[in-house]
Design a protein around this motif. Structure first.
Motif, short mmCIF file in Angstrom:
data_model
loop_
_atom_site.label_atom_id
_atom_site.label_comp_id
_atom_site.label_asym_id
_atom_site.label_seq_id
_atom_site.Cartn_x
_atom_site.Cartn_y
_atom_site.Cartn_z
N GLY A 1 37.40 -52.44 -4.04
CA GLY A 1 36.58 -53.35 -2.79
C GLY A 1 35.10 -52.96 -3.09
O GLY A 1 34.51 -53.56 -2.82
N LEU A 2 35.22 -51.78 -3.85
CA LEU A 2 33.70 -51.72 -4.35
C LEU A 2 33.21 -52.40 -4.90
O LEU A 2 31.64 -53.25 -4.55
N LYS A 3 33.40 -53.71 -5.95
CA LYS A 3 32.80 -54.23 -6.03
C LYS A 3 32.62 -55.86 -5.81
O LYS A 3 31.94 -56.64 -5.94
N ARG A 4 33.06 -55.58 -4.06
CA ARG A 4 32.60 -57.05 -3.39
C ARG A 4 30.98 -56.52 -3.08
O ARG A 4 30.03 -57.26 -3.08
N TYR A 5 31.03 -54.88 -2.97
CA TYR A 5 29.61 -54.91 -2.50
C TYR A 5 28.54 -55.31 -3.85
O TYR A 5 27.76 -55.71 -4.20
N ARG A 6 29.42 -54.97 -5.52
CA ARG A 6 28.16 -54.80 -6.23
C ARG A 6 28.10 -56.85 -7.03
O ARG A 6 27.00 -57.03 -7.17
N ALA A 7 29.50 -57.39 -6.05
CA ALA A 7 28.86 -58.98 -6.59
C ALA A 7 27.96 -59.81 -5.21
O ALA A 7 27.78 -60.57 -5.99
N ASN A 8 27.36 -59.20 -4.16
CA ASN A 8 26.89 -60.17 -3.45
C ASN A 8 26.12 -59.48 -2.60
O ASN A 8 24.84 -60.04 -2.22
N ILE A 9 25.60 -57.95 -2.80
CA ILE A 9 24.64 -57.84 -1.47
C ILE A 9 22.90 -57.83 -2.25
O ILE A 9 22.04 -58.44 -1.89
N ARG A 10 22.54 -57.24 -3.78
CA ARG A 10 21.85 -57.35 -4.07
C ARG A 10 21.45 -59.72 -4.11
O ARG A 10 20.49 -59.10 -4.03
N PRO A 11 22.53 -59.63 -5.13
CA PRO A 11 21.94 -61.45 -4.73
C PRO A 11 21.18 -61.93 -3.30
O PRO A 11 20.99 -62.73 -3.44
N ARG A 12 22.81 -62.02 -2.87
CA ARG A 12 22.48 -61.91 -0.80
C ARG A 12 20.84 -61.80 -0.65
O ARG A 12 20.52 -62.24 -0.03
N LEU A 13 20.95 -60.20 -0.41
CA LEU A 13 19.06 -60.08 0.57
C LEU A 13 18.13 -60.30 -0.25
O LEU A 13 16.84 -60.38 -0.04
N ARG A 14 18.34 -60.37 -2.16
CA ARG A 14 17.20 -60.70 -2.87
C ARG A 14 16.73 -62.15 -2.76
O ARG A 14 15.81 -63.04 -2.78
N HIS A 15 17.59 -62.82 -2.45
CA HIS A 15 17.78 -64.35 -2.83
C HIS A 15 18.47 -65.33 -1.35
O HIS A 15 19.58 -66.00 -2.07
N PRO A 16 17.98 -64.62 -0.22
CA PRO A 16 18.66 -65.69 0.52
C PRO A 16 18.71 -66.84 0.46
O PRO A 16 17.97 -67.78 0.12
N ARG A 17 20.08 -67.99 0.88
CA ARG A 17 19.77 -69.41 1.32
C ARG A 17 19.72 -69.21 2.80
O ARG A 17 20.20 -68.55 3.81
#
Length: 307
Positions: free
Chosen positions: A213-229
């Motif tokens: 489940g830690l792959k969810r953190y790696r796949a999503n947190i930085r991309p979404r917080l850095r470049h929110p849509r």
């Protein structure tokens, strides 16, 4: 309470098989339950008895958890993939009518991704969200508050989320779970949430689920917080805000109404795992929300709505 038979099945999307479980009132509206990390569909075992006589209840193990498939690539856990899984389950279990959704933690994060997709309101009738933000909304909120030099809210959430930095580091992030965290999980939740440890019934797959489940953190947190849509939804949303949630602070939702026109907020004096510690309250708030929406629809159809 009436005991309902659980009907297991699998829903397949591409190479992923999702373990799906149906129970409750077969003639009721469909309520889909989506768990978070590091849980399985068993997270809802205390909630379901309060709702099973009213709703046809469907739960499932999200990818990487329980009896569902476990893709190896981190990219397989990106939010669009998780949202497509959710829609695949909806299409399989309720192809002719939209469903209500109740979700927690990462299950809530991925449901936010789904409800903000175009046309989601035709497949999701309502969404009750617990302890899992829309990462794009959260990213926008943080950036705007920092630009306004309003640091208190973002700082509170940053402190609460500090553990996620560790979770995103390959190998290092998995060490606590490889070294035995799963064996003391009920004790940890008693400390973390102040709950009765006897209510916690870990799945046999807990150790593996924690690590995958830690792959969810790696796949999503930085991309979404850095470049929110810019993400909006016409799906009616209820936020259940846990006042003692140490992981997701209620302040991070203060701007949610900008993107969700039909929004309800309710608070519980609970920690992060309220579906375990406050199952009856979670069930009541969910049923009330669905009932109120049904009443509003009935009133409007009879010409009793307001302009």
């Amino acid at each position: 309470m009436t005991t309902f038979h659980v009907k297991p099945r699998f829903v397949t999307r591409g190479d992923v098989r999702l373990a799906v479980f149906e129970q409750g009132n077969p003639d009721g509206e469909t309520l889909l339950l989506v768990h978070g990390w590091p849980d399985t569909h068993d997270l809802w075992q205390h909630v379901i008895p309060h709702l099973a006589e009213t709703f046809r209840i469907v739960s499932y193990d999200t990818r990487g958890a329980g009896a569902s498939s476990t893709p190896a690539a981190v990219s397989a856990y990106a939010l669009p993939e998780l949202a497509r899984d959710l829609f695949a389950v909806i299409d399989a279990v309720s192809p002719d009518a939209p469903v209500h959704v109740l979700a927690h933690d990462w299950g809530s994060v991925e449901t936010w991704e789904a409800v903000c997709e175009p046309g989601a309101e035709k497949r999701i009738a309502s969404y009750t969200s617990i302890s899992g933000p829309n990462l794009d909304h959260l990213g926008t909120w943080v950036r705007e508050r920092l630009a306004q030099r309003r640091f208190t809210g973002p700082l509170a959430q940053a402190v609460a989320s500090s553990y996620t930095v560790l979770f995103q580091i390959p190998v290092v992030g998995t060490l606590p779970f490889r070294l035995g965290m799963s064996r003391i999980w009920p004790t940890f939740l008693r400390f973390f949430d102040g709950m009765d440890a006897s209510l916690v019934r870990p799945a046999p797959t807990l150790r593996t689920d924690m690590i995958t489940g830690l792959k969810r953190y790696r796949a999503n947190i930085r991309p979404r917080l850095r470049h929110p849509r810019e993400r909006r939804t016409d799906v009616p949303v209820q936020l259940i805000l846990n006042r003692r949630d140490r992981a997701v602070r209620p302040v991070g939702y203060e701007d949610t109404g900008r993107w969700v026109p039909n929004l309800r907020r309710r608070e519980l004096d609970a920690g992060h795992w309220s579906p375990i510690s406050h199952a009856g309250d979670v069930a009541r708030l969910t049923a009330d929300f669905v009932g109120d929406l049904r009443l509003d629809t009935t009133t409007d159809s009879r010409g009793g709505g307001t302009a």
